[in-house]
Design a protein around this motif. Structure first.
Motif, PDB file in Angstrom:
ATOM      1  N   ALA A  40      13.033 -68.250  -0.057  1.00  0.00           N
ATOM      2  CA  ALA A  40      13.937 -67.956  -1.178  1.00  0.00           C
ATOM      3  C   ALA A  40      13.679 -66.553  -1.716  1.00  0.00           C
ATOM      4  CB  ALA A  40      13.760 -68.991  -2.289  1.00  0.00           C
ATOM      5  N   VAL A  41      12.413 -66.181  -1.745  1.00  0.00           N
ATOM      6  CA  VAL A  41      12.025 -64.855  -2.208  1.00  0.00           C
ATOM      7  C   VAL A  41      12.521 -63.793  -1.228  1.00  0.00           C
ATOM      8  CG1 VAL A  41       9.989 -63.359  -2.382  1.00  0.00           C
ATOM      9  CG2 VAL A  41      10.079 -65.540  -3.627  1.00  0.00           C
ATOM     10  N   ARG A  42      12.380 -64.089   0.061  1.00  0.00           N
ATOM     11  CA  ARG A  42      12.847 -63.159   1.088  1.00  0.00           C
ATOM     12  C   ARG A  42      14.364 -62.988   0.973  1.00  0.00           C
ATOM     13  NH1 ARG A  42      14.645 -63.152   6.160  1.00  0.00           N
ATOM     14  NH2 ARG A  42      14.965 -65.403   6.084  1.00  0.00           N
ATOM     15  N   GLN A  43      15.070 -64.152   0.824  1.00  0.00           N
ATOM     16  CA  GLN A  43      16.530 -64.106   0.764  1.00  0.00           C
ATOM     17  C   GLN A  43      17.025 -63.401  -0.503  1.00  0.00           C
ATOM     18  OE1 GLN A  43      16.319 -68.217   1.551  1.00  0.00           O
ATOM     19  NE2 GLN A  43      17.534 -68.160   3.435  1.00  0.00           N
ATOM     20  N   ALA A  44      16.226 -63.435  -1.576  1.00  0.00           N
ATOM     21  CA  ALA A  44      16.623 -62.777  -2.826  1.00  0.00           C
ATOM     22  C   ALA A  44      16.252 -61.304  -2.820  1.00  0.00           C
ATOM     23  CB  ALA A  44      15.963 -63.467  -4.017  1.00  0.00           C
ATOM     24  N   THR A  45      15.573 -60.860  -1.755  1.00  0.00           N
ATOM     25  CA  THR A  45      15.074 -59.476  -1.635  1.00  0.00           C
ATOM     26  C   THR A  45      14.527 -58.960  -2.965  1.00  0.00           C
ATOM     27  OG1 THR A  45      17.279 -58.515  -1.942  1.00  0.00           O
ATOM     28  CG2 THR A  45      16.553 -58.869   0.322  1.00  0.00           C
ATOM     29  N   LEU A  46      13.560 -59.710  -3.513  1.00  0.00           N
ATOM     30  CA  LEU A  46      12.888 -59.284  -4.749  1.00  0.00           C
ATOM     31  C   LEU A  46      12.256 -57.914  -4.537  1.00  0.00           C
ATOM     32  CD1 LEU A  46      10.988 -62.406  -6.149  1.00  0.00           C
ATOM     33  CD2 LEU A  46      13.391 -61.767  -6.360  1.00  0.00           C
ATOM     34  N   GLN A  47      12.341 -57.084  -5.577  1.00  0.00           N
ATOM     35  CA  GLN A  47      11.698 -55.771  -5.512  1.00  0.00           C
ATOM     36  C   GLN A  47      10.225 -55.905  -5.878  1.00  0.00           C
ATOM     37  OE1 GLN A  47      13.516 -52.965  -4.266  1.00  0.00           O
ATOM     38  NE2 GLN A  47      14.538 -54.875  -3.741  1.00  0.00           N
ATOM     39  N   GLY A  48       9.396 -55.122  -5.208  1.00  0.00           N
ATOM     40  CA  GLY A  48       7.962 -55.162  -5.498  1.00  0.00           C
ATOM     41  C   GLY A  48       7.207 -55.976  -4.465  1.00  0.00           C
ATOM     42  N   THR A  49       5.961 -56.259  -4.776  1.00  0.00           N
ATOM     43  CA  THR A  49       5.068 -56.938  -3.831  1.00  0.00           C
ATOM     44  C   THR A  49       5.046 -58.438  -4.090  1.00  0.00           C
ATOM     45  OG1 THR A  49       3.669 -54.970  -3.777  1.00  0.00           O
ATOM     46  CG2 THR A  49       2.702 -57.022  -2.954  1.00  0.00           C
ATOM     47  N   VAL A  50       5.317 -59.208  -3.049  1.00  0.00           N
ATOM     48  CA  VAL A  50       5.278 -60.669  -3.130  1.00  0.00           C
ATOM     49  C   VAL A  50       4.235 -61.170  -2.136  1.00  0.00           C
ATOM     50  CG1 VAL A  50       6.575 -62.768  -2.589  1.00  0.00           C
ATOM     51  CG2 VAL A  50       7.644 -60.956  -3.950  1.00  0.00           C
ATOM     52  N   LEU A  51       3.424 -62.126  -2.583  1.00  0.00           N
ATOM     53  CA  LEU A  51       2.354 -62.657  -1.737  1.00  0.00           C
ATOM     54  C   LEU A  51       2.607 -64.133  -1.468  1.00  0.00           C
ATOM     55  CD1 LEU A  51      -0.484 -61.117  -3.931  1.00  0.00           C
ATOM     56  CD2 LEU A  51       0.635 -60.065  -1.937  1.00  0.00           C
ATOM     57  N   GLY A  52       2.420 -64.548  -0.220  1.00  0.00           N
ATOM     58  CA  GLY A  52       2.544 -65.965   0.116  1.00  0.00           C
ATOM     59  C   GLY A  52       1.415 -66.359   1.053  1.00  0.00           C
ATOM     60  N   GLU A  55       7.067 -56.594   0.885  1.00  0.00           N
ATOM     61  CA  GLU A  55       7.405 -55.474  -0.004  1.00  0.00           C
ATOM     62  C   GLU A  55       8.924 -55.371  -0.057  1.00  0.00           C
ATOM     63  OE1 GLU A  55       5.643 -53.521  -1.903  1.00  0.00           O
ATOM     64  OE2 GLU A  55       3.593 -53.881  -1.185  1.00  0.00           O
ATOM     65  N   ASP A  56       9.501 -55.428  -1.252  1.00  0.00           N
ATOM     66  CA  ASP A  56      10.956 -55.338  -1.419  1.00  0.00           C
ATOM     67  C   ASP A  56      11.682 -56.287  -0.439  1.00  0.00           C
ATOM     68  OD1 ASP A  56      10.265 -53.411  -3.248  1.00  0.00           O
ATOM     69  OD2 ASP A  56      10.785 -51.731  -1.952  1.00  0.00           O
ATOM     70  N   GLY A  57      11.141 -57.494  -0.297  1.00  0.00           N
ATOM     71  CA  GLY A  57      11.797 -58.513   0.518  1.00  0.00           C
ATOM     72  C   GLY A  57      11.490 -58.442   2.006  1.00  0.00           C
ATOM     73  N   PHE A  91      17.534 -66.053  -7.686  1.00  0.00           N
ATOM     74  CA  PHE A  91      17.353 -66.803  -6.428  1.00  0.00           C
ATOM     75  C   PHE A  91      18.675 -67.446  -6.004  1.00  0.00           C
ATOM     76  CE2 PHE A  91      13.191 -66.503  -8.423  1.00  0.00           C
ATOM     77  CZ  PHE A  91      12.468 -65.929  -7.395  1.00  0.00           C
ATOM     78  N   LYS A  92      19.459 -66.670  -5.253  1.00  0.00           N
ATOM     79  CA  LYS A  92      20.762 -67.108  -4.765  1.00  0.00           C
ATOM     80  C   LYS A  92      20.709 -67.166  -3.243  1.00  0.00           C
ATOM     81  CE  LYS A  92      22.766 -63.517  -6.842  1.00  0.00           C
ATOM     82  NZ  LYS A  92      23.784 -62.600  -7.391  1.00  0.00           N
ATOM     83  N   ASN A  93      21.625 -67.935  -2.650  1.00  0.00           N
ATOM     84  CA  ASN A  93      21.774 -67.979  -1.185  1.00  0.00           C
ATOM     85  C   ASN A  93      20.522 -68.444  -0.459  1.00  0.00           C
ATOM     86  OD1 ASN A  93      24.347 -66.768  -1.590  1.00  0.00           O
ATOM     87  ND2 ASN A  93      23.322 -64.779  -1.703  1.00  0.00           N
ATOM     88  N   ALA A  94      19.641 -69.140  -1.143  1.00  0.00           N
ATOM     89  CA  ALA A  94      18.423 -69.629  -0.490  1.00  0.00           C
ATOM     90  C   ALA A  94      18.711 -70.961   0.202  1.00  0.00           C
ATOM     91  CB  ALA A  94      17.317 -69.802  -1.520  1.00  0.00           C
TER      92      ALA A  94
END
Lengths: 315, 315
Positions: free
Chosen positions: A281-293, A123-125, A189-192
């Motif tokens: 990469a998703v974690r490092q980009a701290t995407l907002q919202g719910t991400v599933l892996g 959630e939010d990274g 997707f930066k700094n990944a």
């Protein structure tokens, strides 16, 4: 993370297109998917349903999808994109990214919310759930699921050549490491940085290992680096302590940390791009919202076979 | 290497498909090729025939061709493959690697041995000739020529947005640097590292510069890194002394080495993958035999236009 594998690993006969003969335990992509879906298969999948292609998951809010596709296009070695949701929100039909193969051929009868043995939820990274068996309640109409090739796909070929990875022979998960090697950025997707999987090999076998895995371009292909010098080159702090998967074992099954110094000239680490990279990469980009892996090592097993993604005439 | 550019650089009107209107000096890809072929155009090509796509050259013995293709596939940001010789040994017909575009559309009436303003020649990995005007005698029936996208292709778009690169505005060659950033190896191509091109921008403009160059995936796309920290991250020793091209200039035309410290908070270097990378990869692999490349900054100008390689609807 303790070893969780229990299924029997067998050395398979030479890879051919005679389908059943090369899979002594009668597992198929679909049988593993259905077992994961019902919650009866919850293990890591190295060695599961040999010759059936395996894949990593990342499911993200639709507004990040085009940047993510570009990330894969710019970084095809750690992020080889095999397929994605046929439409935004879809979890039971795939759009293929593999030339000459349809989404239906990649996997029919699929449920991206349940067919991986284990999942991670961000959630939010921030990681908020780990190793859960399904993500039915977390999946929304706004999610786009992406399937990324997995290095487990070439392990059958290595085994065929008498080069069975030690973790596979001993039923543990492959060790995976964060590195300092940067991805080419793409939009948000930066700094990944790369995540890599590692297998130990005798120095004299490295060129054969490169040759065997080279044609598997849809599942990371040949190694990105090898040898003891590569450990510091990749910014790996302690090779005995992987961030994901299990601790590395030697061919005789003992821990790498137990290896006599005298063996270090003979046995070397070999590193491949790893499909956990997009999740990082998703974690490092701290995407907002719910991400599933998926939980690292706990892959979806597809209907696609090794020979569908490796060009004819490859070694 | 002294600045060699003499042709006038103009700020072009907004990129459209109305062809002639956007090229005030009437240069075309073909006119530059013919001028290079006859030895009358020997300059670097930044700003030449705006909106015509430019490309780098590497021509290698046929036995290395499949490894080279794989190197490009694994490293599409520094090595975006646009086209190659239609057959082994062919220098006047191209096979396209750009979806939806034919070799003939990329460049008809082409001579890979003469249409670059200047060339470099390597024997067994060593540079033996530099800045020569053609390589007719060095090209053999065993050569395969590869054309790699060039970042000059997005400079028109940057200029359209009022973000003309300083080197372009002042008629010098873009500065290019060797880095320590590794390529993903492919067969004989091991231990290779990125070459990058650099343009200076105000910190507040970096996101716009990223957005504008992002769609140019066939010509390196968005930057791989930026900011003063990126200089050491990329292993660049002295940013005022590029290994290829000309020394960097500030927007006012003075040398970067003259920049007051007070400006360093405002102006930052921005780095892109560079098509000189394959030439360095070949050098680092010490390929046996004769290898031909263009002189950095001295590109072939194609018939292909910017809009042929950038998807509709891109910024």
């Amino acid at each position: 993370m303790a070893p969780t594998a229990i299924h029997k690993v067998t050395l398979e006969p030479k890879l051919t297109k005679t389908s059943k003969a090369d899979n002594t335990n009668d597992e198929t992509g679909q049988s593993i998917r259905l077992a994961a879906r019902s919650g009866t298969f919850t293990n890591q999948t190295s060695g599961a349903a040999p010759t059936y292609v395996q894949a990593n998951l990342i499911a993200i809010p639709a507004r990040y999808a085009s940047d993510f596709r570009l990330l894969c296009k710019r970084n095809p070695v750690p992020c080889p994109l095999l397929a994605e949701s046929s439409d935004v929100g879809n979890w039971n039909a795939l759009k293929s990214q593999v030339p000459g193969v349809t989404g239906e051929q990649i996997a029919s009868n699929v449920d991206l919310r349940k067919d991986f043995p284990r999942y991670m939820v961000y959630e939010d990274g921030k990681l908020v759930k780990s190793q859960c068996l399904q993500v039915e309640t977390e999946w929304t109409e706004d999610h786009v699921g992406f399937l990324i090739g997995c290095s487990f796909s070439f392990e059958s070929a290595l085994a065929d050549a008498g080069l069975t990875p030690a973790h596979m022979a001993h039923g543990t998960n492959v060790p995976m490491y964060r590195t300092s090697l940067p991805l080419c950025p793409a939009g948000v997707f930066k700094n990944a940085t790369y995540v890599v999987s590692m297998r130990l090999y005798r120095k004299e076998d490295v060129e054969r290992v490169r040759d065997i895995t080279r044609p598997y371009v849809a599942t990371h292909g040949e190694p990105i680096d090898w040898g003891w010098d590569s450990v510091s080159r990749l910014g790996i702090e302690d090779i005995t302590k992987p961030e994901f998967g299990d601790s590395p074992v030697l061919p005789n099954g003992s821990a790498l940390s137990q290896m006599a110094d005298s063996m270090a000239g003979d046995i070397v680490p070999v590193f491949w791009g790893c499909g956990v990279t997009p999740q990082e990469a998703v974690r490092q980009a701290t995407l907002q919202g719910t991400v599933l892996g998926h939980a690292p090592g706990h892959m979806i097993v597809l209907d696609l076979r090794d020979w569908d993604i490796v060009p004819e005439g490859s070694p």
